[in-house]
Each structure stands twice: as structure tokens, then as C-alpha cells.
Design a protein around this motif. Sequence first.
Motif, PDB file in Angstrom:
ATOM      1  N   ALA A 199       0.828  -1.200   0.000  1.00 22.15           N
ATOM      2  CA  ALA A 199       0.000   0.000   0.000  1.00 22.15           C
ATOM      3  C   ALA A 199       0.864   1.252   0.000  1.00 22.15           C
ATOM      4  N   ASN A 200       2.179   1.082   0.014  1.00 26.28           N
ATOM      5  CA  ASN A 200       3.089   2.214   0.168  1.00 26.28           C
ATOM      6  C   ASN A 200       3.688   2.700  -1.144  1.00 26.28           C
ATOM      7  N   HIS A 201       3.518   1.928  -2.215  1.00 22.95           N
ATOM      8  CA  HIS A 201       4.160   2.304  -3.460  1.00 22.95           C
ATOM      9  C   HIS A 201       3.180   2.113  -4.625  1.00 22.95           C
ATOM     10  N   THR A 202       3.354   2.952  -5.632  1.00 22.55           N
ATOM     11  CA  THR A 202       2.574   2.793  -6.846  1.00 22.55           C
ATOM     12  C   THR A 202       3.530   2.559  -8.007  1.00 22.55           C
ATOM     13  N   VAL A 203       3.203   1.585  -8.839  1.00 20.91           N
ATOM     14  CA  VAL A 203       4.023   1.252  -9.996  1.00 20.91           C
ATOM     15  C   VAL A 203       3.215   1.506 -11.253  1.00 20.91           C
ATOM     16  N   SER A 204       3.759   2.293 -12.165  1.00 18.26           N
ATOM     17  CA  SER A 204       3.112   2.532 -13.452  1.00 18.26           C
ATOM     18  C   SER A 204       4.063   2.119 -14.565  1.00 18.26           C
ATOM     19  N   ILE A 205       3.498   1.497 -15.593  1.00 13.86           N
ATOM     20  CA  ILE A 205       4.296   1.008 -16.719  1.00 13.86           C
ATOM     21  C   ILE A 205       4.093   1.921 -17.920  1.00 13.86           C
ATOM     22  N   HIS A 206       5.196   2.279 -18.560  1.00 14.23           N
ATOM     23  CA  HIS A 206       5.151   3.133 -19.738  1.00 14.23           C
ATOM     24  C   HIS A 206       5.849   2.386 -20.876  1.00 14.23           C
ATOM     25  N   VAL A 207       5.101   2.068 -21.921  1.00  8.65           N
ATOM     26  CA  VAL A 207       5.617   1.288 -23.043  1.00  8.65           C
ATOM     27  C   VAL A 207       5.924   2.224 -24.210  1.00  8.65           C
ATOM     28  N   HIS A 208       7.118   2.099 -24.758  1.00  9.92           N
ATOM     29  CA  HIS A 208       7.571   2.986 -25.826  1.00  9.92           C
ATOM     30  C   HIS A 208       7.600   2.239 -27.162  1.00  9.92           C
ATOM     31  N   LYS A 260      17.118   7.658 -27.905  1.00  4.85           N
ATOM     32  CA  LYS A 260      18.033   8.688 -28.369  1.00  4.85           C
ATOM     33  C   LYS A 260      18.079   8.733 -29.894  1.00  4.85           C
ATOM     34  N   THR A 261      18.097   7.549 -30.507  1.00  7.52           N
ATOM     35  CA  THR A 261      18.151   7.471 -31.960  1.00  7.52           C
ATOM     36  C   THR A 261      16.941   8.144 -32.605  1.00  7.52           C
ATOM     37  N   SER A 262      15.804   8.065 -31.933  1.00  3.86           N
ATOM     38  CA  SER A 262      14.575   8.663 -32.464  1.00  3.86           C
ATOM     39  C   SER A 262      14.265  10.021 -31.832  1.00  3.86           C
ATOM     40  N   ASN A 263      15.286  10.620 -31.193  1.00  3.20           N
ATOM     41  CA  ASN A 263      15.163  11.963 -30.597  1.00  3.20           C
ATOM     42  C   ASN A 263      14.083  12.050 -29.527  1.00  3.20           C
ATOM     43  N   ARG A 264      13.887  10.937 -28.791  1.00  2.00           N
ATOM     44  CA  ARG A 264      12.882  10.935 -27.727  1.00  2.00           C
ATOM     45  C   ARG A 264      13.485  10.862 -26.326  1.00  2.00           C
ATOM     46  N   LEU A 265      14.789  10.630 -26.206  1.00  5.29           N
ATOM     47  CA  LEU A 265      15.383  10.454 -24.881  1.00  5.29           C
ATOM     48  C   LEU A 265      15.429  11.755 -24.091  1.00  5.29           C
ATOM     49  N   TYR A 266      15.954  12.803 -24.684  1.00  5.30           N
ATOM     50  CA  TYR A 266      16.092  14.060 -23.945  1.00  5.30           C
ATOM     51  C   TYR A 266      14.732  14.621 -23.509  1.00  5.30           C
ATOM     52  N   LEU A 275      12.114  12.956 -22.787  1.00  2.12           N
ATOM     53  CA  LEU A 275      11.649  12.094 -21.699  1.00  2.12           C
ATOM     54  C   LEU A 275      12.351  12.456 -20.393  1.00  2.12           C
ATOM     55  N   LEU A 276      13.656  12.661 -20.454  1.00  4.31           N
ATOM     56  CA  LEU A 276      14.400  13.043 -19.247  1.00  4.31           C
ATOM     57  C   LEU A 276      13.941  14.406 -18.732  1.00  4.31           C
ATOM     58  N   MET A 277      13.616  15.309 -19.632  1.00  5.37           N
ATOM     59  CA  MET A 277      13.090  16.609 -19.226  1.00  5.37           C
ATOM     60  C   MET A 277      11.791  16.449 -18.445  1.00  5.37           C
ATOM     61  N   ARG A 278      10.908  15.592 -18.942  1.00 10.05           N
ATOM     62  CA  ARG A 278       9.640  15.373 -18.230  1.00 10.05           C
ATOM     63  C   ARG A 278       9.873  14.729 -16.877  1.00 10.05           C
ATOM     64  N   MET A 279      10.833  13.818 -16.825  1.00  4.61           N
ATOM     65  CA  MET A 279      11.113  13.128 -15.570  1.00  4.61           C
ATOM     66  C   MET A 279      11.691  14.064 -14.510  1.00  4.61           C
ATOM     67  N   PHE A 280      12.693  14.835 -14.903  1.00  2.34           N
ATOM     68  CA  PHE A 280      13.499  15.552 -13.923  1.00  2.34           C
ATOM     69  C   PHE A 280      13.196  17.037 -13.804  1.00  2.34           C
ATOM     70  N   PRO A 316       5.768  19.278 -19.424  1.00  2.34           N
ATOM     71  CA  PRO A 316       4.576  18.462 -19.691  1.00  2.34           C
ATOM     72  C   PRO A 316       4.703  17.649 -20.976  1.00  2.34           C
ATOM     73  N   GLU A 317       3.957  16.548 -21.020  1.00  2.00           N
ATOM     74  CA  GLU A 317       3.892  15.712 -22.222  1.00  2.00           C
ATOM     75  C   GLU A 317       3.445  16.565 -23.398  1.00  2.00           C
ATOM     76  N   GLY A 318       4.182  16.441 -24.521  1.00  2.00           N
ATOM     77  CA  GLY A 318       3.823  17.165 -25.725  1.00  2.00           C
ATOM     78  C   GLY A 318       4.509  18.504 -25.877  1.00  2.00           C
ATOM     79  N   GLU A 319       5.022  19.062 -24.769  1.00  2.46           N
ATOM     80  CA  GLU A 319       5.738  20.331 -24.851  1.00  2.46           C
ATOM     81  C   GLU A 319       7.207  20.049 -25.100  1.00  2.46           C
TER      82      GLU A 319
END
Length: 283
Positions: A238-247, A259-265, A267-272, A276-279
Motif C-alpha cells: 500500500a506504500n508504493h505505486t508502480v506505473s508502466i510506460h511502453v515505448h 536517443k536514436t529517435s530523438n525521444r530520450l532528452y 523524456l528526461l526533461m519530463r522526468m526531472f 509536460p507531455e507534448g511540450e
Amino acid sequence: KKVRRCARDMGPCSHDEVDYEEAAGSNFFQLFEEDEAWYLPSGDEHLKLRRLYDNNRPCDTLVVAFSSSNAHFDFDGSFSRLQAEEKLSALLVTDDEMTWFLRSTEDGGDPFGPVVKLVSDEVEYLQPKHLVTFGYCRGGYAAVRAGVALGATSIFALSPQVFIDPVERRERELPRAYFDWYLEKIKGATDTPMDSLVSVLAGECGRNTDIQVHVGAGADLDRQEVEMLEKEVQISSANHTVSIHVHAQCGHELPLDLKTSNRLYPLLMRMFVGVPEGEKPTP
């Protein structure tokens, strides 16, 4: 005369799933002679730190990234760019061995204790308001374990192994993968506990942590493991939530594919940083 071998001495490996019987008959794995012994390093042996932060400014968020052996995720490129452009404070923890950051302990203590202690000393020095852990593959496993132990605000794991005990993997009928051979060596050389992320999360009663697990759509084994994790954590914790994100259009080597498809940076921006998604971040 006995020859002591670390996991990094075992030669190259592929990130693709392999035909295990076919591989055993080839030079895919470096096989050992009978007089050679295998061992786990102890303490902080072969653990290295690389710091990307400014000691002269308060640390709002510290990102602790874990990288193991040849499983890297473009720290020099993407993280250095984030540090330069967004003043991101980051710490890279590198393990030269194929041991999932486990260390031998003479007193029967926590085999993950040395890496947690190494990071906790750094966290205590910086006193960040928020702690985020991140990792890929074996580093993804480490990111979850360390993040839970340190009470991280958020945990991001890319293509992590969830189950590392080879006995448990067989019981769960998981397909053979390139890393099974290394896990068998760890199991055969030591009685060190090889806890799954399911058991780690079920046994931890600390703060509620948001755990994001990212996998490639084409990595069937990764998806199978993390779906087991998500389901069993919902039941037992009850202490943790796990969400799966499939690419889409990605495999096990998720950072490289992104990185090859210019999606890594982005994604890291959204994480850290919280874009927002899409910006799109500034190129």
C-alpha cells in the motif's frame, strides 16, 4: 592455483534474448576451467561516483543515476546537457561488475547496503529537497532498490530486471536471457540474498513512492517482468505505486532506441524538470 574472477572478466554479452543451448555451444559466453573460482566484490569495491552539481548553490532536486558495466544511458550527453541548461544536480553511480550492485557481506548483512551507504553519504552532504533515482537494465534494478531504501520522491527504471534469483526465474517460467548466466554464477558462488523487486517493495514500509517503469514495446521479456511487478505490488504493497510506460519501436536497449529517435532528452526533461507531455524542450 585458484583464479578469482569478477563478472566483468566474463567477456562481452548481447542485450538481445538468446537461444541458451545454442549460446552454450558457442563462444558467446567465456567458460571457465575447473580450477577457477568466482566471487562477489565486497564493500564499495568497483563502485564509482561522478558528480554533476554546483557545490555553491542549494540542491533542490538530486537525480541519482545508476549504470552497470556496459549498460549505459548517455549520461555524458543528456545529463551533462540537463546540468548545463537546467542546472540539474546529478550523481552517477557506476558499478564495473555484472552483479546488479550486490556486494558480499561477512556478517550476513544487506548485500545492497554498501551502495545505499555510498549514496546516502552524498545525499546527507547535499541535503536535497527532492531525491530522484534513475537507472537502466541492472541500473534500473538498482534505482528501485536504492530509491526505496533512501526514501526517494520518485523512481524511474528503464528496462529493469525484476527477478534476479535464477531459481525464482525458473519457477516463474521466465524465458532465458543473456544475463541468466551471470545470475547463475552469483547464485553458485555465494549465499547472498538475491531479492526481487516484488519482495523489496512488499517488505518496505517507508514513504509512498511513485515508481515509473519504462520498457520498449518490442522487449517481450521486460514487459512480462514489469507486468508481474505491477500486479503483485498492487496486491501486496500500500506504500508504493508502480506505473508502466511502453515505448513504441523500442527494444531492451531503450535509452539508445529513444536517443536514436530523438525521444530520450524530452523524456528526461519530463522526468526531472517537469516539462509536460507534448511540450518540446528548447533544442
